[in-house]
Scaffold this active site. Structure first.
Site, mmCIF file in Angstrom:
data_model
loop_
_atom_site.group_PDB
_atom_site.id
_atom_site.type_symbol
_atom_site.label_atom_id
_atom_site.label_comp_id
_atom_site.label_asym_id
_atom_site.label_seq_id
_atom_site.Cartn_x
_atom_site.Cartn_y
_atom_site.Cartn_z
ATOM 1 N N SER A 84 33.845 57.183 28.688
ATOM 2 C CA SER A 84 34.594 56.360 29.639
ATOM 3 C C SER A 84 35.515 55.373 28.933
ATOM 4 O O SER A 84 36.211 54.597 29.587
ATOM 5 C CB SER A 84 33.629 55.592 30.555
ATOM 6 O OG SER A 84 32.794 54.731 29.796
ATOM 7 N N ASN A 171 23.371 49.063 31.978
ATOM 8 C CA ASN A 171 23.471 49.048 33.435
ATOM 9 C C ASN A 171 23.863 47.673 33.961
ATOM 10 O O ASN A 171 24.804 47.529 34.746
ATOM 11 C CB ASN A 171 22.145 49.479 34.068
ATOM 12 C CG ASN A 171 21.821 50.931 33.777
ATOM 13 O OD1 ASN A 171 22.612 51.643 33.161
ATOM 14 N ND2 ASN A 171 20.661 51.384 34.215
ATOM 15 N N HIS A 217 55.864 51.107 71.930
ATOM 16 C CA HIS A 217 56.061 52.566 71.977
ATOM 17 C C HIS A 217 57.402 52.970 71.345
ATOM 18 O O HIS A 217 57.950 54.021 71.667
ATOM 19 C CB HIS A 217 55.997 53.099 73.414
ATOM 20 C CG HIS A 217 54.794 52.660 74.182
ATOM 21 N ND1 HIS A 217 53.570 53.270 74.045
ATOM 22 C CD2 HIS A 217 54.616 51.646 75.058
ATOM 23 C CE1 HIS A 217 52.679 52.667 74.830
ATOM 24 N NE2 HIS A 217 53.290 51.663 75.447
ATOM 25 N N SER A 338 71.828 58.994 46.077
ATOM 26 C CA SER A 338 71.501 60.423 46.137
ATOM 27 C C SER A 338 72.180 61.152 44.988
ATOM 28 O O SER A 338 73.304 60.830 44.616
ATOM 29 C CB SER A 338 71.971 61.007 47.467
ATOM 30 O OG SER A 338 71.972 62.420 47.431
ATOM 31 N N GLN A 383 29.650 55.812 37.013
ATOM 32 C CA GLN A 383 30.701 55.614 36.016
ATOM 33 C C GLN A 383 32.073 55.872 36.640
ATOM 34 O O GLN A 383 33.086 55.333 36.181
ATOM 35 C CB GLN A 383 30.477 56.562 34.837
ATOM 36 C CG GLN A 383 31.559 56.507 33.763
ATOM 37 C CD GLN A 383 31.228 57.397 32.580
ATOM 38 O OE1 GLN A 383 30.246 57.194 31.884
ATOM 39 N NE2 GLN A 383 32.042 58.420 32.362
ATOM 40 N N LYS A 386 35.212 53.124 38.417
ATOM 41 C CA LYS A 386 36.225 52.246 37.838
ATOM 42 C C LYS A 386 37.653 52.757 38.010
ATOM 43 O O LYS A 386 38.555 51.986 38.361
ATOM 44 C CB LYS A 386 35.919 51.994 36.368
ATOM 45 C CG LYS A 386 34.667 51.149 36.188
ATOM 46 C CD LYS A 386 34.147 51.141 34.786
ATOM 47 C CE LYS A 386 32.704 50.688 34.783
ATOM 48 N NZ LYS A 386 31.809 51.627 35.519
#
Length: 525
Positions: A84, A171, A217, A338, A383, A386
């Site tokens: 990791s 841990n 709407h 563009s 693990q 993260k």
């Protein structure tokens, strides 16, 4: 200290730490069986090699810090799959903070000598210096940020470093680091929210009195002040910040000392380390301390709500920048063109804000799925918490920053908006209110105004263009004072309820927000 022991909740201690984000590629040498040699030679041109990062150094494998009972080292494939360090090294500062607090506590409790503590602290300072100077070599065979720092510390100071892990497991160590990191990340996001709020309030102050169509709407509904609409965003963002503060208060409890899951029989002082790291108190249950990720789920949920709010702002501004609306013109500095159509000017930043909201929501779903069904206590699956968290924070911070940048670089097209205002009979509800004030039941008023609008449609005119005779044919209650209620400006003037779009109410709201965000109103306009 005693007050911390007796209280489960206290005001969180605010401070921030910078983090360093970096990436690393990892090599994957493989052993090819004899049966594959002929195939290997035939397909050699297709073989890919993985480049090494400049900060990674190939070294012979060393014995793992946990490897006492093992006769063989893990294979390269397993090592690459389980490491990791490629992403959790950004926790280095928080890992060093936790280790310093832990070493100091061990010395105070007589579990290590003060001389050993001083050696450890000095070594950790040197490691932090090397990391920030780009001199530190992160090793994949040392698996994660914790093992890399501890092994490097052993290389630097020798035997004292081997005492640092007393009464501590990876841990509880990783959860301490992660909570510290999330706490700092929340502070950064709240700062970015405030920056966007300031940009929106200044935009509102610079557009005093501008009336725009309000929509339901996506159909025209009632006239509203542009300032009122912009302040709606500010209110939403304020609740977003509040959710983060609530999350911060809940996550601000210290797992350190919970060890693997059961705590320890050694005489540690968890309140000392908790206080040193700015936590409210130690977590009360060692199993809970190392096994749950609800604090991250809450954090990513709050981020997802922010992302949805920003996406709605993005959608509105993309629509308003179109030729069909033409309500805003983004400056060239926040627009793109563009590759084929030379006339195009696109509000791409806000389109990406809208798009990246999906990514932040996806990070939350990833973590929810990860945590579903895991038995207590710690599992290696965790693990994987993260990377989605790091991505969520990076993405939401970018979304907030670019939204503020966009808000500071748009112009509202007064003439186009004022020209568009008459369409849609935006003052119809205010006309119904007029009849209510004359004693007509609202449902009856609604019907009368509906027939008034139908008459306008047949005459191709606005409500304010109807003669008093036309109106009295619909209801004898109409009188000359009706013309004070129709037309968009008159309609806005009649709004007076708390929180409404009336001029006085919005002015009060603006004053409140300017004071809260410490905006000098004289610098606007």
């Amino acid at each position: 200290m005693e007050s911390l022991r007796s209280s489960s909740l206290q005001t969180p201690f605010f401070f921030s730490q910078s983090t360093v984000l970096s990436n690393k590629s990892v090599s994957n040498p493989r052993t090819i069986s004899p049966l594959m040699h002929r195939a290997k030679s035939r397909f050699e041109p297709l073989r890919c090699t993985t480049s090494h990062s400049s900060e990674t150094e190939a070294k012979p494998k060393e014995t793992k810090l946990w490897g006492g009972r093992f006769e063989d080292s893990v294979t390269d494939i397993v090592e690459k799959f389980t490491e990791s360090i490629s992403f959790d090294k950004q926790l280095y500062k928080h890992d060093i903070m936790g280790s310093k607090a832990h070493a100091s506590m061990l010395a105070e409790q007589g579990l290590i000598s003060f001389s050993d503590r001083d050696s450890i602290l000095k070594g950790l300072d040197e490691i932090e210096r090397r990391i920030e100077a780009g001199e530190f070599v992160w090793r994949t065979d040392r698996e994660d940020v914790h093992m890399n720092i501890e092994a490097a510390l052993t290389d630097l100071v020798g035997e004292p470093a081997k005492k640092l892990h007393t009464a501590r497991s990876r841990n509880d160590q990783v959860l301490t680091d992660f909570r510290l990191w999330c706490r700092d990340a929340i502070d950064r996001i709240i700062s970015s929210i405030r920056h966007l709020q300031v940009a929106l309030v200044k935009l509102a102050l610079n557009n005093e009195g501008l009336i725009i169509p309000g929509y339901t709407h996506l159909q025209r509904a009632q006239p509203v002040l542009l300032q009122h609409l912009l302040l709606a965003y500010v209110e939403q963002l304020d609740r977003d910040a509040g959710r983060l503060l609530d999350c911060r208060a809940r996550l601000n409890f210290c797992p350190l000392g919970a060890c693997a899951l059961a705590g320890t029989g050694l005489p540690i002082d968890r309140f000392m380390t908790s206080e040193a790291l700015g936590f409210t108190a130690p977590m009360r249950n060692s199993i809970d301390a190392v096994s749950d990720r609800d604090f991250v789920l809450e954090f990513l949920s709050a981020n997802s709500i922010i992302a949805v709010h920003l996406s709605r702002i993005g959608e509105e501004w993309v629509l308003w920048a179109s030729e069909e609306f033409g309500f805003i013109t983004p400056s060239d500095s926040v627009s793109t063109g563009s590759s084929i159509m030379p006339q195009k000017k696109n509000p791409d930043p806000m389109e990406l804000v809208r798009g990246k909201s999906a990514r932040v929501i996806g990070d939350l779903v990833t973590l929810l799925t990860l945590c579903k069904g895991l038995p207590l206590a710690y599992n290696r699956d965790l693990q994987e918490d993260k990377e989605p968290t790091f991505d969520s924070v990076k993405t939401i911070t970018g979304m907030l920053e670019v939204s503020a940048e966009f808000a500071q670089n748009i112009t509202f097209n007064d003439k186009r908006i004022r020209k568009a205002l008459p369409a849609g009979y935006l003052d119809a509800t205010t006309l119904a209110d007029y009849l209510v004030k004359k004693g007509i039941p609202f449902r009856t008023s609604h019907d009368i105004v509906g027939r008034s609008v139908a008459l306008c449609v047949s005459k191709n005119c606005q409500l304010q263009d109807l003669s008093l005779e036309d109106m009295r044919n619909l209801s004898p209650v109409f009188d000359n004072d009706v013309y004070e209620f129709i037309g968009v400006e008159n309609a806005v003037k009649k709004f007076s309820s708390y929180g409404s779009t009336g001029f006085a109410c919005v002015a009060d709201q603006l004053d409140d927000w300017a004071a809260k965000l410490e905006i000098n109103k004289s610098t606007c306009h």
